[in-house]
Design an enzyme around this catalytic site. Sequence first.
Site, PDB file in Angstrom:
ATOM      1  N   TRP A 166     -96.444 -68.131  53.740  1.00 55.80           N
ATOM      2  CA  TRP A 166     -95.767 -68.677  54.746  1.00 55.80           C
ATOM      3  C   TRP A 166     -96.859 -69.920  55.389  1.00 55.80           C
ATOM      4  O   TRP A 166     -96.230 -70.650  56.209  1.00 55.80           O
ATOM      5  CB  TRP A 166     -95.119 -68.082  55.753  1.00 55.80           C
ATOM      6  CG  TRP A 166     -93.666 -67.228  55.141  1.00 55.80           C
ATOM      7  CD1 TRP A 166     -93.129 -67.260  54.054  1.00 55.80           C
ATOM      8  CD2 TRP A 166     -92.783 -66.642  56.107  1.00 55.80           C
ATOM      9  NE1 TRP A 166     -92.076 -66.526  53.973  1.00 55.80           N
ATOM     10  CE2 TRP A 166     -91.919 -66.356  55.380  1.00 55.80           C
ATOM     11  CE3 TRP A 166     -92.777 -66.438  57.556  1.00 55.80           C
ATOM     12  CZ2 TRP A 166     -90.672 -65.667  55.650  1.00 55.80           C
ATOM     13  CZ3 TRP A 166     -91.957 -65.703  57.930  1.00 55.80           C
ATOM     14  CH2 TRP A 166     -90.540 -65.278  57.143  1.00 55.80           C
ATOM     15  N   LYS A 167     -98.021 -69.509  55.336  1.00 55.68           N
ATOM     16  CA  LYS A 167     -99.154 -70.566  55.727  1.00 55.68           C
ATOM     17  C   LYS A 167     -98.622 -70.435  57.439  1.00 55.68           C
ATOM     18  O   LYS A 167     -98.120 -69.280  57.869  1.00 55.68           O
ATOM     19  CB  LYS A 167     -98.904 -71.933  55.380  1.00 55.68           C
ATOM     20  CG  LYS A 167     -99.242 -71.750  53.837  1.00 55.68           C
ATOM     21  CD  LYS A 167     -99.384 -73.158  53.459  1.00 55.68           C
ATOM     22  CE  LYS A 167     -99.496 -73.096  51.725  1.00 55.68           C
ATOM     23  NZ  LYS A 167     -99.687 -74.428  51.026  1.00 55.68           N
ATOM     24  N   HIS A 208    -108.361 -69.575  50.432  1.00 58.13           N
ATOM     25  CA  HIS A 208    -107.391 -70.742  50.272  1.00 58.13           C
ATOM     26  C   HIS A 208    -107.919 -71.902  50.397  1.00 58.13           C
ATOM     27  O   HIS A 208    -108.688 -72.084  51.251  1.00 58.13           O
ATOM     28  CB  HIS A 208    -106.337 -70.312  51.001  1.00 58.13           C
ATOM     29  CG  HIS A 208    -105.095 -71.145  50.892  1.00 58.13           C
ATOM     30  ND1 HIS A 208    -104.820 -72.381  50.982  1.00 58.13           N
ATOM     31  CD2 HIS A 208    -103.870 -70.755  50.006  1.00 58.13           C
ATOM     32  CE1 HIS A 208    -103.655 -73.256  50.451  1.00 58.13           C
ATOM     33  NE2 HIS A 208    -103.173 -72.054  49.915  1.00 58.13           N
ATOM     34  N   GLU A 244    -107.174 -74.383  51.843  1.00 60.76           N
ATOM     35  CA  GLU A 244    -106.925 -74.984  53.307  1.00 60.76           C
ATOM     36  C   GLU A 244    -107.684 -74.379  54.158  1.00 60.76           C
ATOM     37  O   GLU A 244    -108.182 -74.988  55.161  1.00 60.76           O
ATOM     38  CB  GLU A 244    -105.393 -74.815  53.736  1.00 60.76           C
ATOM     39  CG  GLU A 244    -104.320 -75.673  52.992  1.00 60.76           C
ATOM     40  CD  GLU A 244    -102.959 -74.871  52.779  1.00 60.76           C
ATOM     41  OE1 GLU A 244    -102.667 -74.116  53.367  1.00 60.76           O
ATOM     42  OE2 GLU A 244    -102.299 -75.506  51.895  1.00 60.76           O
ATOM     43  N   GLU A 287    -105.186 -72.148  42.076  1.00 59.47           N
ATOM     44  CA  GLU A 287    -104.624 -72.857  42.947  1.00 59.47           C
ATOM     45  C   GLU A 287    -105.203 -74.297  43.139  1.00 59.47           C
ATOM     46  O   GLU A 287    -106.154 -74.679  43.734  1.00 59.47           O
ATOM     47  CB  GLU A 287    -104.583 -72.390  44.353  1.00 59.47           C
ATOM     48  CG  GLU A 287    -103.817 -71.144  44.486  1.00 59.47           C
ATOM     49  CD  GLU A 287    -102.842 -71.073  45.925  1.00 59.47           C
ATOM     50  OE1 GLU A 287    -101.557 -70.928  45.877  1.00 59.47           O
ATOM     51  OE2 GLU A 287    -103.461 -71.553  46.982  1.00 59.47           O
ATOM     52  N   GLY A 320     -98.750 -78.404  47.700  1.00 55.05           N
ATOM     53  CA  GLY A 320     -98.096 -79.223  48.749  1.00 55.05           C
ATOM     54  C   GLY A 320     -97.406 -80.837  48.163  1.00 55.05           C
ATOM     55  O   GLY A 320     -97.272 -81.665  49.054  1.00 55.05           O
ATOM     56  N   SER A 332     -96.994 -75.999  44.268  1.00 50.30           N
ATOM     57  CA  SER A 332     -95.625 -76.530  44.158  1.00 50.30           C
ATOM     58  C   SER A 332     -94.908 -75.829  43.057  1.00 50.30           C
ATOM     59  O   SER A 332     -94.211 -76.388  42.499  1.00 50.30           O
ATOM     60  CB  SER A 332     -95.948 -78.060  43.546  1.00 50.30           C
ATOM     61  OG  SER A 332     -96.642 -78.896  44.552  1.00 50.30           O
TER      62      SER A 332
HETATM   63  P1  13P Z   1     -97.058 -75.064  47.894  1.00 50.39           P
HETATM   64  O1  13P Z   1     -96.256 -73.955  47.062  1.00 50.39           O
HETATM   65  O2  13P Z   1     -96.350 -75.366  49.159  1.00 50.39           O
HETATM   66  O3  13P Z   1     -97.547 -76.266  47.224  1.00 50.39           O
HETATM   67  O4  13P Z   1     -98.264 -74.251  48.328  1.00 50.39           O
HETATM   68  C1  13P Z   1     -99.199 -73.410  47.654  1.00 50.39           C
HETATM   69  C2  13P Z   1    -100.054 -72.645  48.006  1.00 50.39           C
HETATM   70  O5  13P Z   1    -100.825 -73.076  48.797  1.00 50.39           O
HETATM   71  C3  13P Z   1     -99.828 -71.145  47.966  1.00 50.39           C
HETATM   72  O6  13P Z   1    -100.973 -70.277  48.507  1.00 50.39           O
END
Ligand code: 13P
Length: 259
Positions: free
Chosen positions: A10-11, A96, A98, A168, A174, A213
């Site tokens: 869910w971030k 991750h 991010e 990833e 995203g 995605s």
């Molecule tokens: P999205 O599915 O929103 O591209 O994000 C992928 C993600 O970073 C899962 O950890």
Amino acid sequence: MKTPIIIANWKLNGHKLLVEKFSKKIKNIEKNFFKENTIILSPPVIYIQKMKEKIKNKKIFFAAQNVDFNNKGAFTGEISSYMINEIGAKYVILGHSERRKNHNEDNLCIAKKFKSVKKNNLIPILCIGETEQEKKDGLTKNILKNQINQIFLKCGLNSFHKTCIAYEPVWAIGTGKNASPILINKIMKFIKKYIIYKSKNKNTKIYLQYGGSVSTKNIKSIIKSKYVNGVLVGSGSLDYKNFFKIIKISYKIKKNLLK
Ligand code: 13P
């Protein structure tokens, strides 16, 4: 095909109402879907306990999205693996992109976290992947090797056994542009071979996830890929209808109900 592992990341999203709704709905999904899939939910850590209490299903697991590498002490704002374990989560997402980008986490910092996660009997979900530029420069395999090597250095030869690795690619997160199943398979094969070679043990068991995605539209082709054990779903996991559809399609592929 092995049991697909479907992870909802869910971030920094969600709120009390979503927690309530999502938990209520997931309680009612068909039992087979979570018997045949390993479902892991990773809401912001403060919601884990609440969701766990509401869902009351031992077959649905929880993951923290981050952790500190210290177990306790004067580290204001941090949460330890010990605490994550105590609230009943079983997994921790680490590395991750991010966090690598926005919180300057380098491979050494991630390796320290990996070590603390394992020491506290949790399972790491290690995210690795290259940026768009690195891909253009033909550096993908080198980047992945560096991200993996530091874990071996810090945590030993056996460190990856029974852990999850999520490929990833940063350019797929995203953006709505998932990596193609052919590329995913190629990279997963490389990761698996490399880890077995480095660990000097062909029995090293790893679970390979793809993230970037993932949606109801592409899950079928991704989950069918030979080397893919499951997916890490970001924005597609916030809407429970979407997420359940992803689970359902994975289940059907596994049961050969869908070609
Ligand atoms: P999205 O599915 O929103 O591209 O994000 C992928 C993600 O970073 C899962 O950890």
